[in-house]
Design a protein around this motif. Structure first.
Motif, PDB file in Angstrom:
ATOM      1  N   UNK A  60      10.986  -2.652 -21.482  1.00 31.41           N
ATOM      2  CA  UNK A  60      10.513  -2.209 -20.168  1.00 31.41           C
ATOM      3  C   UNK A  60      11.547  -1.266 -19.556  1.00 31.41           C
ATOM      4  N   UNK A  61      11.165  -0.010 -19.269  1.00 29.48           N
ATOM      5  CA  UNK A  61      12.116   0.939 -18.670  1.00 29.48           C
ATOM      6  C   UNK A  61      12.551   0.496 -17.271  1.00 29.48           C
ATOM      7  N   UNK A  62      13.734   0.946 -16.859  1.00 29.40           N
ATOM      8  CA  UNK A  62      14.259   0.585 -15.544  1.00 29.40           C
ATOM      9  C   UNK A  62      13.374   1.109 -14.422  1.00 29.40           C
ATOM     10  N   UNK A  63      12.800   2.295 -14.603  1.00 27.73           N
ATOM     11  CA  UNK A  63      11.933   2.854 -13.562  1.00 27.73           C
ATOM     12  C   UNK A  63      10.707   1.976 -13.339  1.00 27.73           C
ATOM     13  N   UNK A  64      10.162   1.416 -14.418  1.00 26.05           N
ATOM     14  CA  UNK A  64       9.026   0.489 -14.292  1.00 26.05           C
ATOM     15  C   UNK A  64       9.479  -0.783 -13.570  1.00 26.05           C
ATOM     16  N   UNK A  65      10.659  -1.276 -13.928  1.00 26.80           N
ATOM     17  CA  UNK A  65      11.201  -2.468 -13.268  1.00 26.80           C
ATOM     18  C   UNK A  65      11.355  -2.231 -11.774  1.00 26.80           C
ATOM     19  N   UNK A  66      11.900  -1.066 -11.400  1.00 25.75           N
ATOM     20  CA  UNK A  66      12.083  -0.728  -9.993  1.00 25.75           C
ATOM     21  C   UNK A  66      10.739  -0.703  -9.264  1.00 25.75           C
ATOM     22  N   UNK A  67       9.716  -0.105  -9.886  1.00 21.94           N
ATOM     23  CA  UNK A  67       8.392  -0.051  -9.270  1.00 21.94           C
ATOM     24  C   UNK A  67       7.788  -1.431  -9.086  1.00 21.94           C
ATOM     25  N   UNK A  68       7.937  -2.290 -10.094  1.00 23.45           N
ATOM     26  CA  UNK A  68       7.403  -3.657 -10.004  1.00 23.45           C
ATOM     27  C   UNK A  68       8.091  -4.429  -8.895  1.00 23.45           C
ATOM     28  N   UNK A  69       9.422  -4.328  -8.804  1.00 20.18           N
ATOM     29  CA  UNK A  69      10.181  -5.060  -7.787  1.00 20.18           C
ATOM     30  C   UNK A  69       9.760  -4.630  -6.387  1.00 20.18           C
ATOM     31  N   UNK A  70       9.684  -3.316  -6.153  1.00 25.27           N
ATOM     32  CA  UNK A  70       9.296  -2.804  -4.827  1.00 25.27           C
ATOM     33  C   UNK A  70       7.871  -3.232  -4.487  1.00 25.27           C
ATOM     34  N   UNK A  71       6.958  -3.130  -5.456  1.00 26.07           N
ATOM     35  CA  UNK A  71       5.559  -3.496  -5.207  1.00 26.07           C
ATOM     36  C   UNK A  71       5.418  -4.980  -4.881  1.00 26.07           C
ATOM     37  N   UNK A  72       6.109  -5.833  -5.631  1.00 33.41           N
ATOM     38  CA  UNK A  72       6.020  -7.281  -5.391  1.00 33.41           C
ATOM     39  C   UNK A  72       6.558  -7.634  -4.007  1.00 33.41           C
ATOM     40  N   UNK A  73       7.683  -7.047  -3.638  1.00 34.22           N
ATOM     41  CA  UNK A  73       8.259  -7.341  -2.319  1.00 34.22           C
ATOM     42  C   UNK A  73       7.355  -6.843  -1.197  1.00 34.22           C
ATOM     43  N   UNK A  74       6.754  -5.671  -1.379  1.00 31.64           N
ATOM     44  CA  UNK A  74       5.854  -5.134  -0.356  1.00 31.64           C
ATOM     45  C   UNK A  74       4.616  -6.022  -0.194  1.00 31.64           C
ATOM     46  N   UNK A  75       4.012  -6.405  -1.304  1.00 33.71           N
ATOM     47  CA  UNK A  75       2.820  -7.263  -1.260  1.00 33.71           C
ATOM     48  C   UNK A  75       3.163  -8.629  -0.661  1.00 33.71           C
ATOM     49  N   UNK A  76       4.313  -9.180  -1.061  1.00 30.86           N
ATOM     50  CA  UNK A  76       4.728 -10.489  -0.541  1.00 30.86           C
ATOM     51  C   UNK A  76       4.938 -10.445   0.968  1.00 30.86           C
ATOM     52  N   UNK A  77       5.552  -9.377   1.448  1.00 39.02           N
ATOM     53  CA  UNK A  77       5.790  -9.247   2.895  1.00 39.02           C
ATOM     54  C   UNK A  77       4.479  -9.156   3.658  1.00 39.02           C
ATOM     55  N   UNK A  78       3.562  -8.333   3.174  1.00 35.89           N
ATOM     56  CA  UNK A  78       2.270  -8.159   3.857  1.00 35.89           C
ATOM     57  C   UNK A  78       1.481  -9.465   3.869  1.00 35.89           C
ATOM     58  N   UNK A  79       1.374 -10.131   2.712  1.00 39.37           N
ATOM     59  CA  UNK A  79       0.606 -11.380   2.655  1.00 39.37           C
ATOM     60  C   UNK A  79       1.261 -12.475   3.498  1.00 39.37           C
ATOM     61  N   UNK A  80       2.597 -12.479   3.580  1.00 38.60           N
ATOM     62  CA  UNK A  80       3.297 -13.462   4.406  1.00 38.60           C
ATOM     63  C   UNK A  80       2.967 -13.278   5.874  1.00 38.60           C
ATOM     64  N   UNK A  81       3.024 -12.030   6.334  1.00 40.95           N
ATOM     65  CA  UNK A  81       2.729 -11.751   7.742  1.00 40.95           C
ATOM     66  C   UNK A  81       1.274 -12.059   8.077  1.00 40.95           C
ATOM     67  N   UNK A  82       0.363 -11.746   7.153  1.00 39.77           N
ATOM     68  CA  UNK A  82      -1.053 -12.056   7.388  1.00 39.77           C
ATOM     69  C   UNK A  82      -1.282 -13.566   7.437  1.00 39.77           C
ATOM     70  N   UNK A  83      -0.648 -14.305   6.518  1.00 38.32           N
ATOM     71  CA  UNK A  83      -0.804 -15.758   6.493  1.00 38.32           C
ATOM     72  C   UNK A  83      -0.230 -16.388   7.751  1.00 38.32           C
ATOM     73  N   UNK A  84       0.911 -15.881   8.206  1.00 39.25           N
ATOM     74  CA  UNK A  84       1.526 -16.410   9.423  1.00 39.25           C
ATOM     75  C   UNK A  84       0.650 -16.153  10.634  1.00 39.25           C
ATOM     76  N   UNK A  85       0.057 -14.946  10.690  1.00 35.01           N
ATOM     77  CA  UNK A  85      -0.808 -14.623  11.830  1.00 35.01           C
ATOM     78  C   UNK A  85      -2.055 -15.501  11.832  1.00 35.01           C
ATOM     79  N   UNK A  86      -2.648 -15.738  10.640  1.00 38.84           N
ATOM     80  CA  UNK A  86      -3.833 -16.609  10.573  1.00 38.84           C
ATOM     81  C   UNK A  86      -3.486 -18.034  10.989  1.00 38.84           C
ATOM     82  N   UNK A  87      -2.321 -18.494  10.571  1.00 36.19           N
ATOM     83  CA  UNK A  87      -1.923 -19.847  10.937  1.00 36.19           C
ATOM     84  C   UNK A  87      -1.706 -19.965  12.442  1.00 36.19           C
ATOM     85  N   UNK A  88      -1.084 -18.929  13.027  1.00 36.04           N
ATOM     86  CA  UNK A  88      -0.855 -18.945  14.467  1.00 36.04           C
ATOM     87  C   UNK A  88      -2.169 -18.934  15.230  1.00 36.04           C
TER      88      UNK A  88
END
Length: 357
Positions: free
Chosen positions: A287-315
């Motif tokens: 796996x090239x480093x550029x692919x690794x960088x893209x996966x890491x950024x994408x996972x963190x972005x998706x995790x942040x968005x879903x976390x904020x949405x879940x927190x808002x629904x719970x509130x």
């Protein structure tokens, strides 16, 4: 990447100079404002980005992308450290004005210990190629463990438990019953004992070693260059203190962070295993480093968005439940009031049927 001793010395001296400036600016104990924390967070991230751009220009795209992938990974894993730091601060009841000093010294201890881990890891990689199998397996295990912990009951109260080193030091030297400013040792009854300030600093520094057990193998899965591993860790850790004060209130909203980190660690674990197989002569894709960088950024972005949405629904759900409970309570109170009025006899008649005055 071959780094000369001169470059190593310049890098370390520059890092020490930045640490000294940070320490002198915050040398007076005070409560860190959001503005101060925000400015210094931007400063450290900007310095890391400038360093990464410098690598891109002078060392090449491969080294630059490896640094950014390593820095983002270490930074995201360091955010997970903040949950434990909050527990430590609460357990030792650290006054708000002393917290920035505790974090500064504690992070410095963590940086020294991580440097030793990096040197040991680099030496093992240099001499034992099979170590990648162990690193990969450990990261996959850590990813599974993170998912398992994340699926446990979120309402379970977490508490920080002191490690054996802290307990032995407390037994050996004794601990004062209160804080004495920023002093680390005081004399009581003719005996030199530790203050809670020293205990909590050691707790922050030594606890980070546990996190280094997964973060160091993780970054070695992205790059085997000790210079990049060290600088990525240094920039990630030195901005951690300001990040603590900046997003301390947001940590509870990152409810899916553990899932995101588990995906990242699992991905890097697979990358390490593939690399180990390739080093052993097995023809497998890497796996090239550029692919690794893209996966890491994408996972963190998706995790942040879903976390904020879940927190808002719970509130919103809690707010709706609270409103429903209030209406039910009001209705029950009205019903009891009407029932009492109907059952109460009239003042003008024995049967309550006569007119009231």
């Amino acid at each position: 990447m071959n780094i000369s001793l001169t470059v190593w010395l310049i890098t370390i001296l520059a890092l020490l100079a930045m640490i000294a400036v940070d320490f002198l600016i915050g040398r007076k104990p005070h409560e860190v404002s959001l503005k101060e924390a925000g400015i210094w967070t931007v400063v450290w991230i900007a310095l890391a980005c400038l360093f990464g751009v410098g690598l891109l220009v002078f060392a090449g795209g491969k080294q630059g992308s490896e640094f950014f992938a390593g820095f983002i990974t270490e930074k995201s894993l360091s955010v997970d450290n903040l949950f434990v730091f909050v527990l430590i601060m609460a357990k030792f009841a650290v006054p708000a004005k002393f917290q920035q000093r505790v974090l500064l010294v504690g992070v410095l201890i963590a940086l020294v210990l991580r440097t030793l881990f990096i040197l040991a890891g680099a030496a093992m990689i240099e001499n034992f190629s099979w170590i990648f199998y162990i690193f990969g397996a450990f990261l996959l295990y850590t990813a599974w463990k993170l998912i398992k912990e994340a699926r446990e009951d979120d309402e379970t109260e977490e508490e920080f438990e002191e490690n054996k080193l802290l307990k032995s030091l407390e037994t050996r030297f004794g601990v004062a019953d209160r804080y004495h400013g920023t002093k680390l040792f005081v004399r009581q009854h003719g005996k030199r004992i530790m203050t809670p300030m020293l205990v909590v600093i050691l707790a922050i520094g030594t606890t980070d070693v546990l996190f280094a057990l997964d973060s160091i193998p993780a970054i070695f899965g992205l790059t085997q260059d000790p210079y990049i591993v060290f600088t990525a860790n240094a920039f990630a850790l030195m901005g951690l203190r300001q990040l603590y004060f900046l997003i301390g209130g947001l940590l509870k909203k990152l409810v899916h962070l553990s899932y995101g980190l588990s995906v990242i660690l699992g991905f890097i674990g697979v990358k390490l295993v593939l690399h180990a197989l390739h080093e052993s002569g097995v023809h497998v894709p890497e796996i090239p480093t550029t692919v690794s960088l893209g996966v890491i950024v994408a996972v963190l972005a998706i995790t942040t968005v879903t976390s904020l949405l879940a927190t808002r629904r719970q509130r919103e759900a809690e707010k709706a439940a609270g409103t429903g409970s209030e209406h039910a309570a009001v209705g029950a109170g009205t019903e009891r009031h009407e029932h009492t009025d109907a059952a109460q006899p009239s003042r003008d008649g024995d049967d309550g049927a006569g007119p009231r005055r």
